[in-house]
Design a protein around this motif. Structure first.
Motif, PDB file in Angstrom:
ATOM      1  N   GLN A  96     -20.364   6.088   2.763  1.00 21.51           N
ATOM      2  CA  GLN A  96     -20.917   4.880   3.385  1.00 21.51           C
ATOM      3  C   GLN A  96     -21.475   3.968   2.298  1.00 21.51           C
ATOM      4  O   GLN A  96     -22.126   4.438   1.364  1.00 21.51           O
ATOM      5  CB  GLN A  96     -22.018   5.225   4.384  1.00 21.51           C
ATOM      6  N   LEU A  97     -21.200   2.690   2.422  1.00 25.05           N
ATOM      7  CA  LEU A  97     -21.672   1.703   1.444  1.00 25.05           C
ATOM      8  C   LEU A  97     -22.669   0.759   2.097  1.00 25.05           C
ATOM      9  O   LEU A  97     -22.389   0.146   3.133  1.00 25.05           O
ATOM     10  CB  LEU A  97     -20.490   0.895   0.900  1.00 25.05           C
ATOM     11  N   LEU A  98     -23.845   0.652   1.481  1.00 25.83           N
ATOM     12  CA  LEU A  98     -24.856  -0.326   1.893  1.00 25.83           C
ATOM     13  C   LEU A  98     -24.812  -1.478   0.904  1.00 25.83           C
ATOM     14  O   LEU A  98     -25.050  -1.293  -0.293  1.00 25.83           O
ATOM     15  CB  LEU A  98     -26.250   0.309   1.900  1.00 25.83           C
ATOM     16  N   VAL A  99     -24.496  -2.671   1.389  1.00 24.01           N
ATOM     17  CA  VAL A  99     -24.388  -3.867   0.552  1.00 24.01           C
ATOM     18  C   VAL A  99     -25.709  -4.629   0.623  1.00 24.01           C
ATOM     19  O   VAL A  99     -26.124  -5.065   1.700  1.00 24.01           O
ATOM     20  CB  VAL A  99     -23.226  -4.767   1.019  1.00 24.01           C
ATOM     21  N   LEU A 100     -26.370  -4.783  -0.523  1.00 24.23           N
ATOM     22  CA  LEU A 100     -27.663  -5.459  -0.586  1.00 24.23           C
ATOM     23  C   LEU A 100     -27.545  -6.805  -1.295  1.00 24.23           C
ATOM     24  O   LEU A 100     -26.914  -6.904  -2.344  1.00 24.23           O
ATOM     25  CB  LEU A 100     -28.688  -4.602  -1.323  1.00 24.23           C
ATOM     26  N   ASP A 101     -28.151  -7.819  -0.710  1.00 21.43           N
ATOM     27  CA  ASP A 101     -28.347  -9.120  -1.346  1.00 21.43           C
ATOM     28  C   ASP A 101     -29.791  -9.126  -1.830  1.00 21.43           C
ATOM     29  O   ASP A 101     -30.714  -9.475  -1.092  1.00 21.43           O
ATOM     30  CB  ASP A 101     -28.070 -10.230  -0.330  1.00 21.43           C
TER      31      ASP A 101
ATOM     32  N   GLY B 233     -17.203  21.591  13.011  1.00 24.79           N
ATOM     33  CA  GLY B 233     -17.320  21.779  11.577  1.00 24.79           C
ATOM     34  C   GLY B 233     -18.423  20.932  10.964  1.00 24.79           C
ATOM     35  O   GLY B 233     -19.028  20.076  11.624  1.00 24.79           O
ATOM     36  N   LEU B 234     -18.681  21.184   9.700  1.00 26.05           N
ATOM     37  CA  LEU B 234     -19.694  20.421   8.982  1.00 26.05           C
ATOM     38  C   LEU B 234     -19.123  19.092   8.486  1.00 26.05           C
ATOM     39  O   LEU B 234     -17.925  18.979   8.222  1.00 26.05           O
ATOM     40  CB  LEU B 234     -20.210  21.214   7.790  1.00 26.05           C
ATOM     41  N   ALA B 235     -20.001  18.118   8.364  1.00 23.73           N
ATOM     42  CA  ALA B 235     -19.635  16.842   7.755  1.00 23.73           C
ATOM     43  C   ALA B 235     -20.655  16.514   6.679  1.00 23.73           C
ATOM     44  O   ALA B 235     -21.855  16.769   6.839  1.00 23.73           O
ATOM     45  CB  ALA B 235     -19.591  15.727   8.798  1.00 23.73           C
ATOM     46  N   VAL B 236     -20.179  15.984   5.570  1.00 25.59           N
ATOM     47  CA  VAL B 236     -21.049  15.534   4.484  1.00 25.59           C
ATOM     48  C   VAL B 236     -20.813  14.043   4.295  1.00 25.59           C
ATOM     49  O   VAL B 236     -19.666  13.601   4.195  1.00 25.59           O
ATOM     50  CB  VAL B 236     -20.743  16.286   3.171  1.00 25.59           C
ATOM     51  N   GLU B 237     -21.900  13.281   4.265  1.00 21.25           N
ATOM     52  CA  GLU B 237     -21.770  11.835   4.069  1.00 21.25           C
ATOM     53  C   GLU B 237     -22.501  11.426   2.794  1.00 21.25           C
ATOM     54  O   GLU B 237     -23.683  11.736   2.621  1.00 21.25           O
ATOM     55  CB  GLU B 237     -22.324  11.066   5.270  1.00 21.25           C
ATOM     56  N   HIS B 238     -21.770  10.764   1.911  1.00 21.75           N
ATOM     57  CA  HIS B 238     -22.319  10.250   0.662  1.00 21.75           C
ATOM     58  C   HIS B 238     -22.736   8.804   0.894  1.00 21.75           C
ATOM     59  O   HIS B 238     -21.916   7.967   1.290  1.00 21.75           O
ATOM     60  CB  HIS B 238     -21.271  10.319  -0.445  1.00 21.75           C
ATOM     61  N   GLU B 239     -24.007   8.500   0.624  1.00 24.73           N
ATOM     62  CA  GLU B 239     -24.550   7.166   0.905  1.00 24.73           C
ATOM     63  C   GLU B 239     -24.694   6.389  -0.407  1.00 24.73           C
ATOM     64  O   GLU B 239     -25.466   6.787  -1.283  1.00 24.73           O
ATOM     65  CB  GLU B 239     -25.904   7.271   1.596  1.00 24.73           C
ATOM     66  N   PHE B 240     -23.930   5.306  -0.530  1.00 19.88           N
ATOM     67  CA  PHE B 240     -23.944   4.499  -1.748  1.00 19.88           C
ATOM     68  C   PHE B 240     -24.624   3.159  -1.498  1.00 19.88           C
ATOM     69  O   PHE B 240     -24.536   2.598  -0.405  1.00 19.88           O
ATOM     70  CB  PHE B 240     -22.516   4.260  -2.239  1.00 19.88           C
TER      71      PHE B 240
END
Length: 584
Positions: A380-385, A464-471
């Motif tokens: 997941q990508l969080l776009v910051l201004d 099942g398991l899920a892994v989410e990478h937060e960018f």
């Protein structure tokens, strides 16, 4: 079983210094019919030497870190399961899931495997210049965040093995009087097949205090009901050029040139390695040097056995064939040594071993009914201004998040060999109808980083398991943000991008977990003004029926962030185009 007191031992530091006497002793160990067919490499004095060609081995530290990882709960270790029979990406191999080198055998061992770690940019460059096959068995690794020191310790050990390998490749050539002493070291580069394994062989003795989920008692019952022979590792020869092996207690057995099996001694925390000669070495020398058959017996004395193993192969595309000087009237060309690449030789033998395992599972004669499934991964990508205090979120028009906002999320497809960072910065934006090259406009590569990583239980339909990478990607120039993400941009059919002030994030219209971790991540970003040497990790548990959040835990750990290389984004997109046959 014969004693091992006749095993020759050579000094790594003397070889690195070009000691002719030591090189001659190495040659005798390789070829003499009176020798056992393998040798010991003594690296204890390396740390005291002045040479820069070899580095010291911190055996004790590496074992300590390995024990820490293996002591983690089974469900945590399972987060790092890798598809060892596909892209050889490195990671965790659970108990009884090791290759079956011999039919009707089961290896009672677990391991964490390390591959040569290159950045995603470097790997894409390898693919561009040498083809996709050349990138087999390369990183970057997914290091366990629960053991922060693991990456540093294992990479240091791996690097020391590289130095020893370069020295040995040259000394092998000198000892065998090969005209070009660099004939093999020239084929040892950034795509060489050099996996490293930390391996744990648990004792078969019942332990009443074992983990309830996978106790040795339950494991013994499964083993007793199976129709296979339980081994540590079944008999085989290694597929690369040579192997360096260290063990905490005896268990490794090797077959000498005389056909007798010998038990290799153990040097618990001393840097003395057993050097096992492998297939490529035998082929290059037309059988003058013979690959060493070896096996590992299961541990039965109540003590776990650990070993550190480094396989030293050549570049994936290096051609393996007998050198002309080893083909003579007295030693004609062996038809079995037909030319093949190092990569093909490893791949064919790995496939054969994996087929043996799959066949036993299919026939229901194995202690396990299936292999451990890797978790589904998402980025997941969080776009910051940053200049205007805003965050860009996407409103989903369909799917499980219909009517709710999230960051930009895409699945990490292991078949495409894209790391989570690549998926976040390109695929997630593209699937939302946004500019997949936008992150290349960041002023500082450190403005794109992984801020958090979470495990989700009860969220996936299959249980099942899920892994989410937060960018987080932080654009500090408000003008560039307006150009990169214009308000009139065409949105995808599934997602509508919308800017929000950070204090006005619509948590009521977002998944429950977002209201917990977004403030932590955004607060840490503001506090540190960007990336720091830590990562927020945790888990979120959801009820299977209602999908409600039932439990969670979040905390920080030390973490070494990967470097973002802007020039590789185009390569990532080009790779997607090749794989999917589409235009980007």
């Amino acid at each position: 079983m014969h004693a091992s007191d006749s095993v020759p031992r050579v000094s790594l530091i003397k070889l690195a210094d070009g000691d002719d006497v030591e090189i001659a002793r190495l040659g005798e160990a390789l070829t003499s019919s009176e020798r056992v067919g393998y040798f010991e490499l003594d690296a204890r004095d390396v740390g005291e030497a002045s040479t820069s060609r070899v580095a010291p081995f911190d055996v004790a530290r590496t074992y300590d870190i390995a024990r820490t990882f293996f002591s983690l709960p089974e469900d945590v270790k399972a987060l790092y399961v890798h598809s060892q029979y596909a892209n050889e990406s490195g990671g965790f191999v659970p108990l009884l899931e090791e290759y079956s080198y011999q039919k009707k055998t089961a290896a009672l061992v677990e391991s964490f495997d390390v591959v040569r770690e290159l950045s995603s940019c470097e790997i894409e460059q390898v693919r561009d210049e040498r083809g996709d096959d050349a990138a087999r068995g390369l990183g970057p690794m997914d290091w366990p965040v629960e053991v922060p020191a693991m990456q540093s310790a294992f990479c240091s050990f791996y690097s020391a093995c590289d130095g020893a390998a370069r020295t040995l490749y040259r000394c092998f050539a000198k000892a065998l009087h090969v005209d070009d002493e660099d004939v093999w070291v020239k084929k040892f580069g950034n795509t060489s097949h050099c996996s490293m394994r930390a391996m744990r062989y648990p004792s078969m003795k019942v332990d009443d205090e074992a983990n309830e989920e996978d106790s040795t008692t339950r494991r013994s019952e499964r083993i007793a009901a199976s129709k296979v022979e339980i081994v540590g590792i079944s008999e085989h020869t290694d597929f690369e050029f040579f192997t360096l092996l260290h063990q905490t207690c005896e268990g490794l057995e090797l077959q000498g040139r005389d056909g007798a099996w010998r038990s290799a001694p153990a040097y618990e925390n001393e840097a003395i390695f057993t050097c096992i000669l492998s297939d490529a070495f035998e082929i290059f020398t037309n059988g003058v040097v013979r690959a060493t058959p070896h096996r590992v017996r299961p541990s039965r004395d109540g003590r776990d056995r650990l070993s550190l193993v480094r396989f030293n192969g050549l570049n994936d595309d290096a051609v393996i064939a007998p050198l002309p000087q080893f083909v003579t009237p007295h030693r004609p060309l062996n038809a079995a040594y037909e030319p093949r690449t190092q990569g093909d030789h490893v791949g064919q033998n790995v496939t054969r071993a994996s087929d043996n395992l799959a066949d036993m599972i299919d026939k229901q004669v194995y202690p396990k009914s299936e292999l451990t499934r890797p978790p589904k991964r998402f980025a997941q990508l969080l776009v910051l201004d940053v200049a205007n205090g805003r965050i860009l979120l996407g409103k989903h028009t369909r799917g499980e998040f219909a009517g709710r906002y999230t960051g930009f999320i895409a699945e990490v497809d292991s078949e495409k060999d894209l790391v989570p960072l690549d998926v976040a910065r390109s695929v997630a934006l593209e699937e939302a109808g946004l500019n997949p090259l936008a992150c290349d406009a960041l002023n500082d590569p450190k403005d794109l980083f992984e801020a958090a990583r979470f495990v989700f239980r009860g969220w996936m339909p299959d249980g099942g398991l899920a892994v989410e990478h937060e960018f987080v990607c932080a654009f500090r120039d408000g003008t560039s943000v307006a150009k990169l993400f214009p308000t009139h941009a065409r949105a995808s059919a599934d997602i509508i991008p919308t800017w929000f002030q950070q204090q006005e994030i619509p948590y009521a219209d977002m998944p429950e977990d977002d209201a917990i971790w977004y403030p932590i991540v955004l607060g840490r970003f503001s506090k540190h003004d960007g990336v720091d040497e830590s990562l927020v990790i945790g888990h979120f548990d959801f009820s299977g029926d209602e999908g409600e959040l039932t439990d969670h835990a979040v905390h920080e750990v030390e973490f070494r962030h990967s470097s973002f290389n802007r020039s590789s984004t185009a390569r990532v997109l080009a790779r997607l185009e090749r794989l999917e046959g589409r235009s980007v």
